[in-house]
Write a protein that holds these residues in place. Structure first.
Motif, short mmCIF file in Angstrom:
data_model
loop_
_atom_site.label_atom_id
_atom_site.label_comp_id
_atom_site.label_asym_id
_atom_site.label_seq_id
_atom_site.Cartn_x
_atom_site.Cartn_y
_atom_site.Cartn_z
N ASN A 207 1.17 6.03 2.31
CA ASN A 207 0.01 5.55 1.73
C ASN A 207 -0.64 5.57 1.33
O ASN A 207 -1.77 6.42 2.27
CB ASN A 207 0.24 4.22 3.41
N LEU A 208 -1.31 4.57 0.94
CA LEU A 208 -2.77 3.85 0.78
C LEU A 208 -3.98 4.32 1.50
O LEU A 208 -5.27 5.20 1.01
CB LEU A 208 -3.28 3.06 -0.76
N LEU A 209 -3.58 3.98 2.41
CA LEU A 209 -4.91 3.71 3.80
C LEU A 209 -4.53 4.89 4.69
O LEU A 209 -5.43 5.32 5.40
CB LEU A 209 -3.85 2.62 5.02
N THR A 210 -3.52 5.75 4.78
CA THR A 210 -3.48 6.72 5.13
C THR A 210 -3.15 8.35 4.94
O THR A 210 -3.39 9.41 5.31
CB THR A 210 -2.51 7.04 6.74
N ASP A 211 -2.31 8.26 3.52
CA ASP A 211 -2.60 9.37 2.76
C ASP A 211 -3.14 9.95 1.73
O ASP A 211 -2.79 10.32 0.51
CB ASP A 211 -1.04 9.74 2.72
N MET A 212 -4.57 9.74 1.60
CA MET A 212 -5.81 10.28 0.06
C MET A 212 -6.42 10.36 0.85
O MET A 212 -7.11 10.49 2.35
CB MET A 212 -5.86 8.77 -0.13
N THR A 213 -6.82 11.31 0.08
CA THR A 213 -8.90 11.97 0.75
C THR A 213 -9.66 12.10 -0.38
O THR A 213 -9.71 11.63 -2.01
CB THR A 213 -8.21 13.86 0.79
N ASN B 86 0.98 -1.09 -0.54
CA ASN B 86 0.11 0.30 0.05
C ASN B 86 1.19 1.64 -0.07
O ASN B 86 0.13 2.07 -0.01
CB ASN B 86 -1.01 -0.12 0.97
N SER B 87 2.30 0.76 -0.26
CA SER B 87 2.91 2.38 -0.31
C SER B 87 2.85 2.97 -1.16
O SER B 87 3.11 2.12 -2.15
CB SER B 87 4.59 2.25 0.01
N PHE B 88 3.86 4.02 -1.53
CA PHE B 88 3.23 4.65 -3.18
C PHE B 88 5.03 5.82 -3.37
O PHE B 88 4.88 6.26 -2.17
CB PHE B 88 2.29 5.67 -3.95
N GLU B 89 5.49 5.90 -3.78
CA GLU B 89 5.91 6.93 -4.35
C GLU B 89 5.52 7.77 -5.39
O GLU B 89 5.96 7.10 -6.88
CB GLU B 89 7.21 6.59 -4.45
N VAL B 90 6.17 8.89 -5.58
CA VAL B 90 5.85 9.91 -6.93
C VAL B 90 7.29 10.61 -7.27
O VAL B 90 7.26 10.95 -6.36
CB VAL B 90 5.23 10.81 -6.96
N LEU B 91 7.68 10.32 -8.17
CA LEU B 91 9.10 11.06 -9.23
C LEU B 91 9.16 11.19 -9.40
O LEU B 91 8.03 11.32 -10.75
CB LEU B 91 10.47 9.84 -8.54
N VAL B 92 9.57 12.59 -9.70
CA VAL B 92 10.65 13.30 -11.41
C VAL B 92 11.49 13.83 -11.40
O VAL B 92 12.52 13.62 -9.91
CB VAL B 92 9.54 14.96 -10.60
N ASP B 93 12.01 12.90 -12.32
CA ASP B 93 13.69 13.24 -13.13
C ASP B 93 14.40 11.74 -11.32
O ASP B 93 15.43 12.13 -11.30
CB ASP B 93 14.07 14.50 -12.92
N GLN B 94 13.61 11.14 -11.67
CA GLN B 94 13.99 10.01 -10.62
C GLN B 94 14.71 10.35 -9.86
O GLN B 94 15.31 10.00 -8.49
CB GLN B 94 15.51 8.90 -11.09
N THR B 95 13.96 11.62 -8.69
CA THR B 95 13.77 11.68 -7.09
C THR B 95 12.00 12.63 -6.85
O THR B 95 11.91 12.41 -7.20
CB THR B 95 14.45 13.39 -7.74
#
Length: 608
Positions: free
Chosen positions: A278-284, A263-272
């Motif tokens: 976490n999908l359970l705690t950081d979504m609205t 359930n964890s996720f990462e968003v990267l721009v230019d590999q940073t």
């Protein structure tokens, strides 16, 4: 002096590092981008030398060959090849839209003129390409709806492997209002890419979006309610990083989304990483609803008292409280200044004013000269009727109000009672989303020429990194090699922000001023006086020897001048010789005592 020289060397080294920074950065980018097997750097030095030799054969022997500057390294493009598990790998290097489907649908809630998805797409190189041969998908139209999609090699199902999606975007003409996000279209029996619209079901929406000064990087997934079967969009929190540069620098940026089975996720721009959670705690809104909710049928009782403070019912207004007393009264102690002109008005009609010739009294009324300050009042303390100045009334109390006291019947702020949530459910594995089988772009933009390239979807993060190295890595190296030097970058920045010229002038002038001050205006060290030697422990010369040399130098001319006239006879009395010897001994003793007293070695320590 050594400190000044050292400071000068440090300043020179700092300026040299600033000038060499862009060059070294570009070299690093080229080296990093060419580590792969598919990247070839053509060093044209040998070709240049061969051309010079041919020119030397053609020209006369007495004509020297023209000097040639060796060209900068060039990055040769080679189409990336997918390695490892993947569901789509599209580089558009074939130059066609084979495998992609343009939507022929119309948008339901739009005007007829703009409802149709008739925005143009093309496969071409970037307008200012640093990598010849590299092509991509370009959104060509302005103020149009665009929709294009392609099937995956096979549907992606969320089981135990992560989802990795990445692609490149370049806002070649900047961006005013528009998006560059992608949609992973949910696998359904009635999925028709020819009718792809904004309401077509999707599993995940990901990518950049901007309108006005609102810079966004979307990550949205549609979660299925296990009780009702309905879908609800869940939005990731806004990244903390500043996204403005990715929309304005007109460079190619790599956008990557990684969603893991935990359930964890990462968003990267230019590999940073620019966002994670976490999908359970950081979504609205939250994936799982609350276990309890407020009872909609519960109502506040009519006699419920929420007032924490009330007026004292036993309080009585004092008898001497005058609510009618004015807030200000005339100052009875004030006296009219001497010279006050009571009969002179403060303003008078301008005696030099002339009624306009076209003034019509029937239409415009009686003409009056404009008012000007009365010249007679310029030297007087005032004109007109004198009035006493107003002061605060010491007896003013205002309207009387009873004091506030604690409410003995206070029951607190009323809230409805809590009841179990009938819609409650607990989904501990929101990662297991609906499978998707197509990748689509459904966009509206007020700016054309948005460049897309190198779409890649996989469940292997290493495969995605290899694809990025072979594709985006080349672009990064080529752009770095073609990046202008420090002077060009400074001039370009100053054109957009003229106030930078002040910074440039100060940056250049300040080191020069410091160098001049430290190297050219130093004062020579003056010889210390005997009093300064006493205040410090600085070594001093031998005082006794210096004083003896000075006395000998002063007595020598006197002895030469007085020798022929003042020669003493050999028959001088012994008493006179003994007296002279005693005087010399006394003088020597005084000199030694003075030297010892002045020496810092005989100084007593100061009590603190």
């Amino acid at each position: 002096m050594n400190q000044r020289v050292g400071l000068f060397v440090l300043l020179a080294a700092g300026l040299l590092c600033i000038n060499l920074a862009p060059v070294s950065r570009a070299d690093d980018l080229v080296e990093d981008g060419l580590d792969g097997d598919d990247a070839d750097v053509e060093d044209e030095m040998d070709l240049s030398l061969a051309e010079d030799e041919d020119l030397e054969d053609d020209v006369q022997d007495d004509a020297p060959p023209a000097p040639k500057t060796p060209p900068s390294p060039q990055v040769t493009y080679k189409a990336p090849e997918p390695k490892g598990e993947h569901f789509i790998a599209e580089s558009f290097d074939k130059g066609t839209l084979d495998g992609w489907i343009l939507s022929n649908a119309k948008k339901d809630d739009a005007d007829e003129e703009i409802a149709k998805y008739d925005g143009k797409w093309a496969v071409e190189e970037m307008k200012d390409s640093k990598l010849p041969g590299d092509k991509g998908l370009v959104l060509k139209s302005r103020a149009k709806h665009h929709a294009i999609s392609a099937h995956l090699l096979r549907p992606f199902t969320f089981e135990t492997m992560p989802l990795v999606i990445q692609y490149e975007v370049n806002f070649q003409s900047g961006i005013d209002c528009g998006g560059a996000y992608v949609k992973l279209l949910t696998e359904t029996p009635d999925l028709d890419l020819d009718q792809f619209v904004d309401k077509t079901p999707y599993t995940i929406m990901f990518g950049p979006d901007k309108c006005g000064e609102d810079y966004k990087l979307h990550f949205i997934f549609r979660h299925k309610n296990p009780k009702t079967g309905e879908y609800e969009e869940k939005h990731a929190k806004k990244p903390d990083a500043d996204l403005r540069t990715y929309f304005t620098d007109k460079k190619t940026h790599l956008y990557t989304l990684v969603v893991n089975s935990d359930n964890s996720f990462e968003v990267l721009v230019d590999q940073t990483v620019v966002n994670s959670g976490n999908l359970l705690t950081d979504m609205t809104p939250a994936v799982n609803p609350p276990a309890e909710i407020e009872d909609p049928d519960d109502h506040k009782p009519e006699d419920w008292d929420e007032r924490a403070k009330i007026q004292d019912p036993d309080s009585v207004k004092p008898e001497d409280w005058d609510e009618d007393a004015p807030a200000q009264i005339p100052d009875e102690s004030a006296v009219k200044p001497d010279g006050w002109l009571d009969d002179e008005p403060e303003y008078i009609g301008d005696p030099d004013a002339i009624k306009p010739e076209d003034w019509d009294e029937d239409m415009d009324g009686e003409w009056e000269a404009p008012q000007i300050p009365n010249p007679a009042c310029e030297t007087a303390p005032g004109c007109g009727t004198w009035k006493r100045p107003m002061i605060d009334n010491p007896n003013y109390k205002g309207k009387w109000k009873p004091p506030m006291i604690d409410n003995p019947n206070y029951q607190g702020v009323w809230k409805p009672r809590k009841i179990p949530n009938p819609a409650y459910f607990e989904d501990l594995h929101p990662y297991k989303m609906s499978p998707f089988s197509a990748l689509g772009l459904e966009l509206w933009s007020m700016t054309p020429d948005i460049f897309f390239d190198n779409f890649f979807i996989t469940n292997d993060r290493n495969a995605a990194e290899r694809w990025a190295s072979d594709s985006w890595g080349l672009k990064k190296a080529a752009e770095g090699a073609a990046e202008p030097g420090l002077a060009a970058q400074m001039l370009s920045a100053a054109e957009e922000r003229p106030w930078l010229w002040v910074v440039y002038v100060l940056t250049v002038a300040l080191p020069l001023i410091l160098i001049f001050v430290f190297c050219c205006t130093g004062k020579k060290k003056s010889s210390a006086s005997p009093a300064e030697y006493k205040k410090t422990d600085e070594p001093q010369p031998d005082v006794k020897e210096e004083e003896e040399e000075e006395e000998e130098a002063e007595e020598a001319p006197k002895a030469e001048k007085s020798s022929p006239d003042t020669e003493k006879s050999e028959d001088e009395e012994p008493a006179e010789e003994e007296e002279d010897e005693e005087k010399e001994n006394t003088a020597d003793e005084k000199l030694e005592d003075d030297v010892l007293r002045r020496s810092p070695r005989s100084r007593k320590p100061r009590k603190e």
